[in-house]
Design an enzyme around this catalytic site. Structure first.
Site, short mmCIF file in Angstrom:
data_model
loop_
_atom_site.label_atom_id
_atom_site.label_comp_id
_atom_site.label_asym_id
_atom_site.label_seq_id
_atom_site.Cartn_x
_atom_site.Cartn_y
_atom_site.Cartn_z
CG ASP A 1 -2.25 0.62 0.99
OD1 ASP A 1 -2.32 1.50 0.13
OD2 ASP A 1 -3.22 0.22 1.66
CG ASP B 1 -4.49 5.76 0.66
OD1 ASP B 1 -5.53 5.11 0.83
OD2 ASP B 1 -4.24 6.83 1.27
CD GLU C 1 -8.74 4.60 -1.54
OE1 GLU C 1 -9.57 4.26 -0.68
OE2 GLU C 1 -7.72 5.26 -1.26
CG HIS D 1 -8.89 -0.64 4.85
ND1 HIS D 1 -8.63 -0.69 3.50
CD2 HIS D 1 -8.42 0.56 5.27
CE1 HIS D 1 -8.02 0.42 3.13
NE2 HIS D 1 -7.89 1.20 4.18
CG ASP D 2 -11.19 2.90 3.95
OD1 ASP D 2 -10.77 2.85 5.12
OD2 ASP D 2 -10.52 3.35 3.00
#
Length: 569
Positions: free
Chosen positions: A145, A250, A323, A388-389
Site C-alpha cells: 500500500d 492510496d 484507489e 477496510h473502509d
C-alpha cells in the site's frame, strides 16, 4: 420435463432449457452444480497469452487484524508469513498489505513517517524479507500500500519543512492564512477535511497553516515540487528492488490541488446544496481538491518508473492498483491511452458504491455493464466488493447473499479483489463510542460516529473457535472480536462441505477454466430477481451463471435468455 434446481445462486449447463431458483434455499449441492453445469461447444480454440495479473485473485490483508504473534493484540508480519499457506489454500495469487511503514498510527499506518522502513509494531525488515521469501516459495505475490498524497507530521520531511529548511521548505502546502474582520487569523479558504472540520491547521513554529485533506497529522505533500515527485519515485524503486510485485496507490484523487492564484490565494469550493452539516466533508463540492488533471500525470509517472524497473530487473510485470473513487469517466482515464500506459488496475468500486440490500437484477446488470462498456480497448476489468473502509458484504448486502456475491466476483471477467474475512462470511461488528479508535469516527460525536467509523469491518480475523478466535494468545485485541467467531471461522468452515469458505475455494478452482480466464462475457438482468451471466469461448465450455438476488421462485428459459447456447441434448 426440465430438471429442477433449487438454489440461491448457481452455475448452470448441461440442462434442459428451463431453470428454477428459490432464494430461501441454500446451495446444498453447490459442488455438484459447479461440476455438472457447463455447456460444451464443438469448435477449436487457441490459447491467449496473458500477464500474470490479468485474471488474478487478489486478497487484501489489514495487518493489524490478520494474526498476532507476540500477544499484544495487534497483527504482525511474522503471522502473515505463518499464514501464507492459507492464502495458497484459498487460491490467492497476490496479497496487498495495508501500510506497514513506520508511523505514529494516527490513522493506523496511513500516516507514514518513514516510507522505506518497517514499523516495529509489525516487525523488522528481516521479518519482511522472510515473508517475501516464503511468498515467493508459495507463488503468492506481495503488493504494498503506497500513500503518496501525504506523510505524517512526524516525518523528517515535515519537521524540516516546519523549520523552513531550504531543501524541504516547499514540500508541503503552507499558507499564512487570512486576517478576519475581528483581527484573528483564519484559514485561507473553506476547504474541509475528509475527517471533518477545516482542512487547514495552524503550526505555531512556522506561523502558517498547512493543508491536510485527511487527519491533521497527515499533511499533504505538494507535487508541484519535482523533488517531492522524485523522492516518492525512489520509494517505489526501493521496495521493488527488495522484491514487492507492485503497489496499491492510496487516495489518488487528492494528490493534486488547484494552484494558488496571482495573489497567492486558494479559491473557496462551492456548497453542496444537498448537505446541511458544515462539518461534513460532503458539505462542499470538491472541484479544487479532487481529480485535478495533474494527478493523472503523477500516476502515469509512477507507472513509468515500474516499467523502467521491469526492464532493469526482468521477470514478471510489476503492477499498480489505484484507489480512485471518482466518476467512472475519470476512473477510465487512469487506464491510460494509446500513447501512455496508466495503471493496470484502477479499482472498480461501482458494485461497492451503488448496490445495497434493495438492489434488483436490473441495477446489478447496469452497474456491471457500465464498467465493461466504458473500458478502453485492450484493458482488463476488475471487481472490488469490500475493503477496510467499507461495511462488509454480509452486512451491506445481506448475510444470505455472501455466497452469491462471491460467485459473482469469481465468474466476472478479469481481476477479483477479496478483503480478508469475506471468504468465511465475516460481518461488521458493533463497536461502542468508548471502544471506537478510527479517527474518522473519533473526530465526530457519540450521535454520529457509527455512520463515519471504519472500525466495524476491521475487527480481528477468525482463525478458530478457541481463545480470541485464534488471532492472539494475549488477553486483549486492538478492536473487539465478533460475537459469532465460534461459528464463523476458518477451522470450523474447513470441515463443512458447503460452508462459505469451501464454496469460495471451489469457485477459485473454477477460475482456472479457460473460458473464465479468456472468454467473452454477456451480463443481463433476466428480470428484477435474476441476474444472468454467460461466459463463452470458442472451443471451450460455455458457462451460464444465474444469480437469484431476491426472495422469489423463478423459472428461466435459458434458450430464450441467451442466444447461441450449444445443443447438448
Amino acid at each position: 420435463m426440465p430438471t429442477r434446481f433449487i438454489y440461491k445462486s448457481a452455475i448452470c449447463g448441461n440442462i434442459t432449457p428451463q431453470y428454477c431458483a428459490q432464494s430461501k434455499q441454500t446451495m446444498l449441492n453447490f459442488l455438484n452444480v459447479l461440476a455438472l453445469f457447463a455447456l460444451l461447444s464443438a469448435a477449436a480454440g487457441a490459447a491467449t497469452g496473458q500477464a500474470w495479473w490479468e485474471t488474478a485473485s487478489f486478497y487484501q490483508i489489514y495487518p493489524r487484524s490478520f494474526k498476532d504473534s507476540d500477544g499484544n493484540g495487534i497483527g504482525d508480519l511474522k503471522c502473515i508469513t505463518q499464514q501464507l499457506p492459507y492464502l495458497k489454500e484459498i487460491g490467492i495469487d497476490a496479497t496487498w498489505l495495508s501500510p506497514i511503514f513506520t508511523s505514529p498510527m494516527a490513522d493506523f499506518g496511513y500516516d507514514v513517517s518513514n516510507f522505506t522502513e518497517i514499523d516495529k509494531l509489525y516487525g523488522t525488515l528481516e521479518d519482511f524479507q522472510e515473508l517475501l521469501a516464503k511468498a515467493n516459495q508459495l507463488g503468492v505475490r506481495i503488493i504494498f500500500d503506497f500513500v503518496p498524497n501525504h506523510s505524517s507530521d512526524e516525518c523528517e520531511w515535515f519537521i524540516k519543512s516546519v523549520k523552513s529548511d531550504p531543501e524541504y521548505k516547499d514540500f508541503y502546502i503552507w499558507h499564512p492564512g487570512k486576517i478576519s474582520e475581528n483581527g484573528t487569523r483564519v484559514p485561507p479558504n473553506n476547504w474541509i477535511s475528509n475527517f471533518r472540520g477545516s482542512a487547514w491547521t495552524w503550526n505555531e513554529d512556522r506561523e502558517e497553516v498547512y493543508l491536510h485533506q485527511f487527519h491533521a497529522k497527515q499533511p499533504d505533500l505538494i507535487y508541484n515540487n519535482p523533488k517531492v515527485r522524485e523522492l516518492m519515485k525512489d520509494v517505489l524503486r526501493y521496495w521493488v528492488r527488495l522484491g514487492v510485485a507492485g503497489f496499491r496507490i492510496d487516495a489518488v484523487p487528492h494528490i493534486y490541488e488547484v494552484a494558488v492564484d496571482a495573489d497567492g490565494n486558494y479559491p473557496d469550493e462551492p456548497r453542496n446544496p444537498e448537505v446541511d452539516n458544515p462539518e461534513s466533508y460532503l458539505y462542499l463540492e470538491h472541484i479544487y481538491t479532487r481529480d485535478q488533471p495533474e494527478t493523472l500525470e503523477v500516476v502515469f509517472e509512477f507507472r513509468q518508473v515500474l516499467k523502467e524497473l521491469d526492464e532493469e530487473l526482468g521477470g514478471d510485470e510489476h503492477i499498480l492498483m489505484a484507489e480512485i473513487c471518482s466518476s467512472i469517466d475519470v476512473e477510465m482515464q487512469y487506464y491510460g491511452n494509446t500513447t501512455t500506459d496508466g495503471v493496470q488496475i484502477p479499482f472498480n468500486f461501482e458494485l461497492l458504491n451503488y448496490l445495497d440490500q434493495d438492489s434488483n437484477g436490473y441495477l446489478y446488470s447496469e452497474v456491471i455493464n457500465k464498467w465493461l462498456d466504458s473500458m478502453p480497448e485492450g484493458r482488463v476489468a476488475n471487481w472490488v466488493l469490500g475493503n477496510h473502509d467499507q461495511s462488509r458484504i454480509g452486512t451491506r448486502l445481506g448475510a444470505d447473499r455472501i455466497d452469491l456475491i462471491n460467485l459473482l466476483l469469481k465468474t466476472l471477467p478479469g481481476v477479483s479483489v477479496t478483503y480478508q474475512g469475506e471468504e468465511i462470511g465475516m460481518t461488521d461488528v458493533w463497536i461502542s463510542w468508548e471502544d471506537t479508535v478510527d479517527p474518522q469516527g473519533c473526530q465526530s460525536n457519540p450521535e454520529e460516529y457509527q455512520s463515519l467509523s471504519r472500525d466495524p469491518p476491521r475487527t480481528p480475523f477468525h482463525w478458530n473457535d478457541g481463545h480470541k478466535a485464534g488471532f492472539t494468545e494475549g488477553n486483549t485485541t486492538w478492536l473487539p472480536l465478533a460475537e459469532d467467531y465460534r461459528l464463523v471461522n476458518v477451522k470450523r468452515e474447513r470441515g463443512i462441505a458447503y460452508s462459505h469458505l469451501n464454496v469460495y475455494k471451489r469457485l477459485q478452482d473454477l477460475r482456472v477454466e479457460k473460458t473464465l480466464r479468456d472468454g467473452e462475457t454477456e451480463v443481463k438482468a433476466i428480470n428484477a430477481n435474476i441476474l444472468g451471466i454467460k461466459r463463452y469461448l470458442t472451443g471451450e465450455r460455455t458457462f451460464v451463471v444465474l444469480l437469484n438476488i431476491n426472495n422469489a421462485f423463478e423459472t428461466i428459459d435459458l434458450n430464450a435468455t441467451f442466444n447461441d447456447l450449444p445443443n447438448v441434448l
